[in-house]
Write an enzyme that holds these catalytic residues in place. Structure first.
Site, PDB file in Angstrom:
ATOM      1  N   CYS A  64       0.819  -1.209   0.000  1.00 58.93           N
ATOM      2  CA  CYS A  64       0.000   0.000   0.000  1.00 58.93           C
ATOM      3  C   CYS A  64       0.855   1.261   0.000  1.00 58.93           C
ATOM      4  O   CYS A  64       0.687   2.141  -0.849  1.00 58.93           O
ATOM      5  CB  CYS A  64      -0.929   0.002   1.211  1.00 58.93           C
ATOM      6  N   LYS A 123      -0.415   5.182  -6.204  1.00 61.50           N
ATOM      7  CA  LYS A 123      -1.500   5.152  -7.189  1.00 61.50           C
ATOM      8  C   LYS A 123      -2.399   6.367  -7.048  1.00 61.50           C
ATOM      9  O   LYS A 123      -2.750   7.024  -8.028  1.00 61.50           O
ATOM     10  CB  LYS A 123      -2.290   3.855  -7.007  1.00 61.50           C
ATOM     11  N   HIS A 159     -27.205  20.020  -1.239  1.00 61.50           N
ATOM     12  CA  HIS A 159     -27.277  20.496  -2.620  1.00 61.50           C
ATOM     13  C   HIS A 159     -26.343  21.685  -2.845  1.00 61.50           C
ATOM     14  O   HIS A 159     -26.244  22.548  -1.972  1.00 61.50           O
ATOM     15  CB  HIS A 159     -28.717  20.909  -2.938  1.00 61.50           C
ATOM     16  N   CYS A 209      -1.675   1.643  -2.987  1.00 67.75           N
ATOM     17  CA  CYS A 209      -2.682   2.694  -2.778  1.00 67.75           C
ATOM     18  C   CYS A 209      -2.111   4.110  -2.811  1.00 67.75           C
ATOM     19  O   CYS A 209      -2.657   4.986  -3.489  1.00 67.75           O
ATOM     20  CB  CYS A 209      -3.377   2.493  -1.434  1.00 67.75           C
ATOM     21  N   GLU A 262      -6.615   1.385 -13.541  1.00 66.52           N
ATOM     22  CA  GLU A 262      -6.117   2.602 -12.896  1.00 66.52           C
ATOM     23  C   GLU A 262      -4.814   3.065 -13.527  1.00 66.52           C
ATOM     24  O   GLU A 262      -4.627   4.263 -13.790  1.00 66.52           O
ATOM     25  CB  GLU A 262      -5.929   2.350 -11.398  1.00 66.52           C
ATOM     26  N   TYR A 322      -8.748  -3.885 -11.504  1.00 65.49           N
ATOM     27  CA  TYR A 322      -8.701  -2.472 -11.127  1.00 65.49           C
ATOM     28  C   TYR A 322      -7.301  -1.889 -11.220  1.00 65.49           C
ATOM     29  O   TYR A 322      -7.131  -0.715 -11.578  1.00 65.49           O
ATOM     30  CB  TYR A 322      -9.310  -2.257  -9.737  1.00 65.49           C
ATOM     31  N   GLU A 345     -25.784  13.583  -3.066  1.00 67.57           N
ATOM     32  CA  GLU A 345     -27.219  13.690  -2.797  1.00 67.57           C
ATOM     33  C   GLU A 345     -28.052  12.900  -3.796  1.00 67.57           C
ATOM     34  O   GLU A 345     -29.231  12.631  -3.558  1.00 67.57           O
ATOM     35  CB  GLU A 345     -27.664  15.157  -2.826  1.00 67.57           C
TER      36      GLU A 345
END
Length: 514
Positions: A78, A86, A487, A83, A224, A220, A492
């Site tokens: 990681c 990346k 909003h 992670c 990525e 993934y 939302e």
């Protein structure tokens, strides 16, 4: 508990809580209470949690260099090659888009001459990683976790052997052992794969510009990498053996593929590589076979990046000596992370059949330490784990895919609420909203418990994190639609889902407030 910690630190007690009086004696049968094999996210979390209860902990960590010589410091995948770098590369990609969009918002930016400096980007990323390596080492020292930069392997079920920097073989014993060695990228068994290809272990510190890049694999990691390379101005092609994002929701995977295609990323479908050769000019000739048309083709690239999955690092552990059983190249464990040998455990990516994600490894490591040394009974819950694919339009999800829900409950018992939406920030620069989409997979009856949430759009990881907690708490459609949204945000949109697939109505809104 305070008394228990004091007894641990004083050496008068070496036992799980509540006290096992038969073992709470001053003599120490083992050199360490806990030895952790692996200095990644799961292993370090377990080790640092364990020392909080006064136990003697030692952590082994060693990184074998990749075929092209890449290696790194403590912290695991990681921190060093996963992670963190990346996400930094992903951010660099997004910043490039933002610079060009700034013109539409009135900024006087001469975007014609703006381009990234690959070497400067790599240096910035690596400087950050090295700082994290240093902080990690200091943290281990401060927490009194002994650290050995060497490969530890079993001699027997309680004995670990390793080599010192001088080449001397040393042995030590442990009451408990936690295996947390993680995994490394696979290479295909074809000519030239290891000689000329690289993996995600190499790309974040790659000194030369990637140029025209073939990314082999459509999980993934491959997607990525292809996306941030495209965003940085390079020319990636993705080779797909079967389907994109296997294991994820199929509709969302296909939508993500369409988004990438719209951005100019080429896909070679139903195709496998057969050989890689270096040409006199230094470029790479890749030969490949289409498994549907049964045709052979080839193309020339500057870089070939393998992203065909990962394998568990079990081969150097000598697990046979400890009697630990494996499944494929992973370790089989029960619900307590215990192997078939009662005092040997495993956490993180080395476990068979569990989510290979950093937060999963961290939490399971901490919970294991609490059960071993603090009397806890809490088990790791591997269900409903949220995750995100960091492509330019991010895809995040938690819970079941639509296919999983149908398979488990039947199509007649599933309701899918869905909708397209238009992020406000996309209007002025006229960015494509074609693939901004979300859906909730729910039960048909009652208050309609939500089984899965899927979102594709800006900052998907940030959006899905809060909804993940709600889903684990029993979120229903009734509660979701009774929640007032903020909003104008994209998050939302989950509170406005009213159209079902079953209805056949158009899920495209007329405006941002419809």
């Amino acid at each position: 508990m305070m008394l228990f910690k004091a007894l641990r630190k004083s050496g008068l007690a070496r036992c799980k809580f509540p006290f096992r009086f038969t073992s709470c004696v001053a003599n120490q049968k083992y050199d360490y209470d806990l030895v952790v094999l692996g200095g990644g996210s799961g292993g370090l979390a377990c080790a640092k949690e364990a020392v909080e209860y006064g136990v003697r902990v030692l952590c082994f960590d060693y990184v074998k260099p990749t075929p092209v010589g890449t290696k790194w410091g403590v912290g695991g995948t990681c921190v060093n090659v996963g992670c963190i770098p990346k996400k930094l590369m992903h951010q660099a990609c997004l910043l490039g888009e933002a610079v060009h969009e700034a013109v539409a918002y009135g900024w006087n930016v001469n975007d014609q001459n703006i381009k990234p400096d690959w070497k400067k980007l790599v240096k910035s990323v690596q400087d950050h990683i090295k700082s994290v390596n240093w902080v990690t080492r200091v943290d281990l020292r401060d927490k009194k976790v002994e650290y050995v930069n060497s490969m530890g392997y079993f001699v027997d079920a309680h004995t670990i052997e390793y080599k010192t920097k001088r080449g001397e073989r040393m042995q030590l014993t442990a009451e408990y052992v936690v295996v947390a060695v993680g995994g490394r990228p696979r290479y295909p068994s074809i000519p030239g794969a290891t000689e000329y290809g690289i993996t995600s272990d190499d790309i974040f510190s790659y000194e030369k510009e990637p140029g025209r890049t073939l990314v082999v694999g459509a999980g993934y990691v491959g997607l990525e990498c292809a996306c941030f390379l495209k965003g940085l101005g390079y020319d990636p092609t993705v080779m797909v053996r079967s389907i994109v994002l296997r294991g994820f929701d199929r509709q969302m995977s296909e939508l993500l593929t369409a988004m990438m295609t719209e951005r100019g990323i080429r896909f070679l479908s139903t195709t496998i590589p057969t050989a890689v050769e270096r040409l006199p000019d230094g470029r790479l000739l890749v030969k490949y076979h289409n498994t549907v048309t049964e045709t052979d083709e080839s193309d020339v690239f500057d870089t070939v990046l393998w992203a065909i999955g990962r394998k568990g690092l079990t081969e150097d552990l000598n697990l046979e000596a400890a009697g630990v059983k494996t499944k494929n190249d992973k370790i089989a464990v029960d619900q307590t992370e215990a192997t078939n040998v009662p005092h040997i455990y495993a956490v993180g990516d080395i476990i068979y059949g569990r989510p290979e994600l950093t937060p999963v490894a961290i939490l399971s490591g901490r919970l294991l330490a609490r059960r071993l040394f603090a009397g806890s009974t809490q088990l790791m819950d591997y269900t409903d784990v949220a995750t995100t694919v960091f492509t330019p339009l991010e895809y995040a999800c938690v819970g079941m895919s639509e296919e999983m829900a149908i398979e488990k409950l039947g199509p007649e018992n599933i309701e899918v609420f869905h909708g397209y939406y238009k992020p406000t920030e996309f209007f002025i620069p006229q960015k494509s909203v074609r693939h901004c989409y979300l859906k909730a997979v729910a039960e048909v009856s009652g208050d309609q418990k939500i089984l899965g949430l899927h979102y594709m759009g800006p900052v998907a990881g940030e959006v899905i994190q809060g909804f993940a907690a709600a889903l684990k708490s029993g979120l229903t459609v009734k509660t979701l639609l009774n929640t007032v949204g903020i909003h104008p945000t994209t998050a939302e949109e989950f509170t406005r889902l009213s159209i079902t697939k079953r209805s056949g109505r158009d899920p495209t809104p007329a405006s941002c407030c419809s």
